[in-house]
Structure formats: structure tokens, C-alpha cells
Design a protein around this motif. Sequence first.
Motif, PDB file in Angstrom:
ATOM      1  N   SER A   9       0.756  -1.107   0.156  1.00  0.00           N
ATOM      2  CA  SER A   9       0.140  -0.083   0.083  1.00  0.00           C
ATOM      3  C   SER A   9       0.933   1.124   0.075  1.00  0.00           C
ATOM      4  O   SER A   9       0.625   2.125  -0.714  1.00  0.00           O
ATOM      5  N   ASN A  69      -7.533   2.270  -7.284  1.00  0.00           N
ATOM      6  CA  ASN A  69      -8.237   2.492  -5.931  1.00  0.00           C
ATOM      7  C   ASN A  69      -7.742   1.905  -4.718  1.00  0.00           C
ATOM      8  O   ASN A  69      -7.344   0.483  -4.738  1.00  0.00           O
ATOM      9  N   GLU A  70      -7.480   2.600  -3.896  1.00  0.00           N
ATOM     10  CA  GLU A  70      -6.253   2.096  -2.757  1.00  0.00           C
ATOM     11  C   GLU A  70      -6.997   1.607  -1.785  1.00  0.00           C
ATOM     12  O   GLU A  70      -6.193   0.737  -1.050  1.00  0.00           O
ATOM     13  N   GLU A  71      -8.258   1.235  -1.870  1.00  0.00           N
ATOM     14  CA  GLU A  71      -9.156   0.411  -0.895  1.00  0.00           C
ATOM     15  C   GLU A  71      -8.760  -1.020  -1.043  1.00  0.00           C
ATOM     16  O   GLU A  71      -8.636  -1.673   0.065  1.00  0.00           O
ATOM     17  N   LYS A  73      -6.535  -4.430  -1.981  1.00  0.00           N
ATOM     18  CA  LYS A  73      -5.132  -4.951  -1.829  1.00  0.00           C
ATOM     19  C   LYS A  73      -4.637  -4.926  -3.235  1.00  0.00           C
ATOM     20  O   LYS A  73      -5.279  -5.547  -4.135  1.00  0.00           O
TER      21      LYS A  73
END
Lengths: 198, 79
Positions: A9, A69-71, A73
Amino acid sequence: MNNLTASDSQLMSLYRNGNEAAFEQIVKRHKSKVFTTIYLIVKDRYIAEDLLQDTFIKVVNTVKSGRYNEEGKFLPWVLRIAHNLAIDHFRKAKRYPTIVMEDGSHVFNTLSFADESAETEQIRKEVHHKLRKLIQDLPDAQKEVLIMRHYMKMSFQEIADVTQVSINTALGRMRYALINLRKSMEKYNIAYDKNLYP
Amino acid sequence: MIKTFTPDDLIRYMYHETTDAEKAAIEQALVTDTDFAHEYRQLKTLMSSLETVKEEPSQKSVDAILAYSKSINLHSVPK
């Protein structure tokens, strides 16, 4: 922040801000998992190399267009892209079969091990090659679950959702995949040797 | 009552998908049930073998990916 110890991340966050070294680190970290997943499906090293590049091109395009989309994984996402590209290719190849002349034995298994004799190395390569062939020869439904669970690290529930079966069916397919692999290994006398794989 | 576990329970255990209670019960069974323990060892051996099937792409492919990334400017890719 040290890129070697940074989480996926954190690396993706750096990459989104233009840090190419962070991207290089994340490619190095996951290239083997992504490539293995593709290779076990398409069974051809050269096609797998192309699809690996296509997979990461999609990653680059998604990030650089601001759509990442960083949400979610990173690894499950990139493995999903790789899996979909490999399946797409596999379906097209079935419609338009081609003859592939491939020996490839010289390029198998580029993992390096220190202090191994040439004979040990050769035995390890042969076992590795045979086992991979057995995985590739599993029935499609079983192979799919095995790859998704063991190499893509998806949970059985995620596999059930993606393949639109119950979790018990996904588990059953995994069980039969493992049973069939074990039987085949016994049949072809492919031994697991702790001296080779400590 | 002694709980009997199925092969599917063992697979979930091997892949760390059991609840804490199931995990504890399975680990207890592995101590007391020799057949179950034998099945576990066989499965563990097989899974260790699967771990060896890891392939590495060529450096050429990796270099091509990194070069592509460097050639694309941020937000220049059409959405």
C-alpha cells in the motif's frame, strides 16, 4: 521510508505520486507470483512473458490515469488481472489452436541455490518440471481452484464467489486436486525430498 | 464428544481459514488421532512440493515493464 520494507500500500501510494523506484520494488516483489499464476494456466513460457507485461501495463495505465483504488489490496488485484488475461488467452487459443514448438527445459526454474551439486540441481529441476506438468494436467475446475488458493492466495469464499459455486464445492475441488496430484506423484514416482526442499 | 474432522476441515486448517476454536480442536485431534495426523503430514508434504513450483519471468520482461512505466506521464493515459 525504505522501499524494501514498505508495504504494498505504501509503495503504491509512492508510485501514484510518480515514484518509479517504488513501482520497481513492487514489480520485483510480486513478479514471480504473477508469472507463475499465468504460466500454470497458459502452459507456454513465451506467452506467459507477454501476458505478464500486459498485466503490469494495465497496472501502470490504471495508476497513471488516476483510477487506482487504494481501498483494495494490490496483490489480489494484480493477480485477478493476470488470471483474467490468462483465461482470455486460453479461451482464444482453444478457438484458434496453434502449434507451439517448445522445449524450454533450459529456461525452467531460474531460482538459484548456493552450494548445490550439479546432480542435485538436475534432480530438482526434473521434479519441478514434472510437478508443474501434473498441475497443468489437472481438470480445469480443480486446477483453477488450486491456482487461485495456493498461488493467488484467494480465500475459499472469494474463489466460490468468483467461480459462482458454493464454498463446499470450491473446497471439494481443492480436495480432489490435491488427491489427484498425490496419486499422480505416486504413479510417476515423483518424490518429495527434504534434502532438495528443506 | 470427540469431533470428527473432514478432509475439507483439514484443508481449511492448512490454509489458515479455520476459526480459533476449530484450529484448537484440530490441533488437539492431530495429537490424539494418528490417522488424522498421517493425513496432515501427507498434505503438508504435498503443499511443500507445490511451493517449489515458482517460476521467474525473464529480466527482459521486467525491464520492458519498468521502461513502459517510465515512458508514461502521470494522468496522460486516457480514462
